[in-house]
Motif scaffolding. Structure first.
Motif, mmCIF file in Angstrom:
data_model
loop_
_atom_site.group_PDB
_atom_site.id
_atom_site.type_symbol
_atom_site.label_atom_id
_atom_site.label_comp_id
_atom_site.label_asym_id
_atom_site.label_seq_id
_atom_site.Cartn_x
_atom_site.Cartn_y
_atom_site.Cartn_z
ATOM 1 N N GLY A 13 0.780 -1.229 0.000
ATOM 2 C CA GLY A 13 0.000 0.000 0.000
ATOM 3 C C GLY A 13 0.809 1.275 0.000
ATOM 4 O O GLY A 13 0.570 2.171 -0.804
ATOM 5 N N ARG A 14 1.783 1.376 0.896
ATOM 6 C CA ARG A 14 2.556 2.620 1.008
ATOM 7 C C ARG A 14 3.921 2.318 1.589
ATOM 8 O O ARG A 14 4.040 1.713 2.654
ATOM 9 C CB ARG A 14 1.815 3.622 1.900
ATOM 10 N N HIS A 15 4.966 2.742 0.889
ATOM 11 C CA HIS A 15 6.328 2.450 1.327
ATOM 12 C C HIS A 15 6.688 3.186 2.607
ATOM 13 O O HIS A 15 6.277 4.330 2.822
ATOM 14 C CB HIS A 15 7.330 2.870 0.251
ATOM 15 N N ASP A 16 7.457 2.528 3.470
ATOM 16 C CA ASP A 16 8.231 3.225 4.486
ATOM 17 C C ASP A 16 9.682 3.246 3.991
ATOM 18 O O ASP A 16 9.955 2.912 2.836
ATOM 19 C CB ASP A 16 8.084 2.571 5.862
ATOM 20 N N ILE A 18 12.577 1.455 4.642
ATOM 21 C CA ILE A 18 13.196 0.193 4.222
ATOM 22 C C ILE A 18 12.480 -0.352 2.998
ATOM 23 O O ILE A 18 13.102 -0.871 2.066
ATOM 24 C CB ILE A 18 13.157 -0.832 5.368
ATOM 25 N N SER A 19 11.161 -0.244 2.989
ATOM 26 C CA SER A 19 10.380 -0.722 1.846
ATOM 27 C C SER A 19 10.768 0.013 0.569
ATOM 28 O O SER A 19 10.958 -0.608 -0.489
ATOM 29 C CB SER A 19 8.888 -0.538 2.137
ATOM 30 N N ARG A 20 10.899 1.316 0.639
ATOM 31 C CA ARG A 20 11.270 2.089 -0.554
ATOM 32 C C ARG A 20 12.674 1.724 -1.005
ATOM 33 O O ARG A 20 12.930 1.581 -2.213
ATOM 34 C CB ARG A 20 11.175 3.583 -0.272
ATOM 35 N N TYR A 21 13.585 1.587 -0.073
ATOM 36 C CA TYR A 21 14.963 1.226 -0.427
ATOM 37 C C TYR A 21 14.983 -0.107 -1.170
ATOM 38 O O TYR A 21 15.557 -0.233 -2.256
ATOM 39 C CB TYR A 21 15.825 1.153 0.827
ATOM 40 N N GLY A 22 14.345 -1.122 -0.579
ATOM 41 C CA GLY A 22 14.371 -2.438 -1.195
ATOM 42 C C GLY A 22 13.690 -2.468 -2.548
ATOM 43 O O GLY A 22 14.233 -3.015 -3.524
ATOM 44 N N ALA A 23 12.498 -1.872 -2.640
ATOM 45 C CA ALA A 23 11.752 -1.910 -3.897
ATOM 46 C C ALA A 23 12.472 -1.121 -4.991
ATOM 47 O O ALA A 23 12.501 -1.546 -6.161
ATOM 48 C CB ALA A 23 10.348 -1.365 -3.680
ATOM 49 N N SER A 24 13.057 0.015 -4.645
ATOM 50 C CA SER A 24 13.755 0.825 -5.646
ATOM 51 C C SER A 24 15.021 0.132 -6.131
ATOM 52 O O SER A 24 15.318 0.134 -7.333
ATOM 53 C CB SER A 24 14.094 2.202 -5.063
ATOM 54 N N LEU A 25 15.752 -0.462 -5.193
ATOM 55 C CA LEU A 25 16.973 -1.172 -5.569
ATOM 56 C C LEU A 25 16.639 -2.398 -6.413
ATOM 57 O O LEU A 25 17.335 -2.700 -7.396
ATOM 58 C CB LEU A 25 17.733 -1.568 -4.308
ATOM 59 N N LEU A 26 15.559 -3.093 -6.068
ATOM 60 C CA LEU A 26 15.140 -4.258 -6.845
ATOM 61 C C LEU A 26 14.736 -3.858 -8.261
ATOM 62 O O LEU A 26 15.086 -4.532 -9.242
ATOM 63 C CB LEU A 26 13.984 -4.962 -6.137
ATOM 64 N N ALA A 27 13.982 -2.778 -8.403
ATOM 65 C CA ALA A 27 13.551 -2.333 -9.730
ATOM 66 C C ALA A 27 14.751 -2.004 -10.623
ATOM 67 O O ALA A 27 14.786 -2.377 -11.807
ATOM 68 C CB ALA A 27 12.628 -1.123 -9.607
ATOM 69 N N ALA A 28 15.744 -1.316 -10.061
ATOM 70 C CA ALA A 28 16.931 -0.971 -10.844
ATOM 71 C C ALA A 28 17.744 -2.223 -11.172
ATOM 72 O O ALA A 28 18.305 -2.341 -12.275
ATOM 73 C CB ALA A 28 17.789 0.029 -10.078
ATOM 74 N N GLY A 202 9.009 11.698 7.619
ATOM 75 C CA GLY A 202 9.775 10.771 8.446
ATOM 76 C C GLY A 202 8.916 10.273 9.584
ATOM 77 O O GLY A 202 7.771 10.701 9.764
ATOM 78 N N SER A 203 9.476 9.361 10.348
ATOM 79 C CA SER A 203 8.723 8.795 11.472
ATOM 80 C C SER A 203 8.646 9.804 12.614
ATOM 81 O O SER A 203 9.224 10.900 12.556
ATOM 82 C CB SER A 203 9.373 7.505 11.945
#
Length: 389
Positions: A13-16, A18-28, A202-203
């Motif tokens: 649903g919405r990146h935090d 760590i989620s954004r880091y992993g998903a962005s690195l995976l996409a690249a 941020g948190s």
């Protein structure tokens, strides 16, 4: 090489962060794999909803990374027979593994600020606090890998200072979203900002020091401070009680990517008064959007932003307010915007994915050459050179 990417930290649903880091690195990484017939890339997920946030790749299912079954994850992964597994965290189960393993340690924040994120299960939060009371559990986890990744030279130096691992430590940084670095002329031609919006992304954990930003809002009654991230009702009530009289503060409790981009495009500045960070992705996102940044004077922010931000002591609300006022000078703002765009271009997910693949190929090659098969124990590989200015 068969590379399995641990995507179980993707937040549906919405990146935090760590989620954004992993998903962005995976996409690249997926983009690079599409051009490399010798690279077979797949991903490990724990919730089918994660697939909507990830590239279209083969995937296998594993246990939730915050469940007790995490300890046996390597036994599940062995069935896929990968050559190397990469995880964007350091807690992946490794007992019985028959593959190379690369783990990620983003920062050492929670040794000084041990309060865990509130959305974790109670048992995990208790274990989190115990884990960060001593250094040896971290050493035990990291030394079970073949190589370790972190997101900044600042954190790599801290890992070395505390002797957290005998394994080589490689820098694979965060980066702004692809295509998000705006055209300089377009950024400079934006209309005046009569609403004088200030942003925080941020948190709301104590080390993020949002309380200082509330005091800044009290010093800038003609500005409006927008707190963008999701927040618990209890923490919101606590912070609302601290809003100074006359201050204008808006709690969003989470925003979409489109709304975040829109707010960055018309904000006077992005603020962060954090006392510690592993990288500070919102800083780079703001620089890429042509939005000036006023942030804590921390080594990591100096590494990430260079001279493109205004730096203030974390608790100096008067200093933050003065830095925001200084941006009302058109010449000063122009310098900050152009310096920020230039700095944002120094970071890219393609470069980060390239660095990760170099680490993975090194692990794979050395394991194969040393044993001719999957070894039973980790094999050291040399650390890479710095991949960013």
């Amino acid at each position: 090489m068969r590379l399995l990417f641990d995507a179980r930290y993707t937040r549906p649903g919405r990146h935090d962060g760590i989620s954004r880091y992993g998903a962005s690195l995976l996409a690249a990484t997926a983009d690079l794999a599409a051009e490399d017939p010798g690279l077979e890339l797949a991903m490990l997920v724990s919730d089918r909803r994660q697939l909507a946030m990830l590239p279209d790749l083969p995937h296998v299912s594993g246990p939730s990374p915050v469940s007790a079954a995490e300890a046996a994850t390597a036994l599940v992964v062995n069935r896929y027979a990968p050559d190397v597994v990469y995880s964007p965290m350091q807690t992946m189960g490794s007992v019985g593994r028959r593959h190379g393993l690369i783990l990620t340690l983003h920062d050492l924040i929670y040794y000084d600020h041990p309060q865990p994120p509130g959305d974790l299960p109670a048992a995990v939060r208790a274990g989190w606090r115990l884990y960060h009371r001593a250094w040896w559990p971290q050493r035990l986890l990291l030394d079970r890998a073949d190589a370790v990744v972190t997101v900044s030279r600042t954190t790599r130096a801290l890992i070395a200072e505390h002797r957290l691992t005998r394994r080589p430590v490689h820098v694979v940084p965060n980066a702004p979203r692809p295509g998000s670095v705006v055209d300089p002329q377009a950024a400079l031609e934006r209309p005046a900002r009569p609403d004088r919006v200030l942003l925080y992304m941020g948190s709301f954990l104590p080390y993020k020091n949002v309380e200082t930003l509330l005091r800044v809002a009290g010093r800038l009654p003609d500005h409006e401070l927008h707190l963008l991230s999701g927040i618990s009702p209890a923490r919101r009530a606590e912070l609302e009680s601290l809003v100074p009289a006359g201050a204008r503060v808006v709690f969003h409790d989470g925003v979409s990517e489109a709304r975040y981009t829109e707010l960055l495009g018309r904000a006077a500045a992005l603020l962060t008064a954090s006392r510690a960070e592993g990288y500070g992705l919102p800083v780079v996102e703001a620089l890429a959007a042509g939005t000036p940044v006023v942030c804590s004077d921390l080594p990591i922010f100096r590494e990430v932003a260079g001279e493109a931000a205004s730096f203030v002591a974390p608790d100096d609300d008067a200093g933050f307010a003065a830095a925001v006022r200084a941006l009302e000078d058109p010449a000063h703002r122009r310098r900050q915007v152009l310096a920020g765009l230039d700095r944002a271009r120094a970071w890219s997910w393609t470069d980060s994915a390239t660095a990760l693949l170099e680490v993975a190929r090194g692990v794979h090659g050395r394991r194969r050459n040393a044993h001719g098969r999957h070894p039973a124990v980790p094999v050291d590989v040399p650390a890479d050179e710095d991949v960013r200015p």
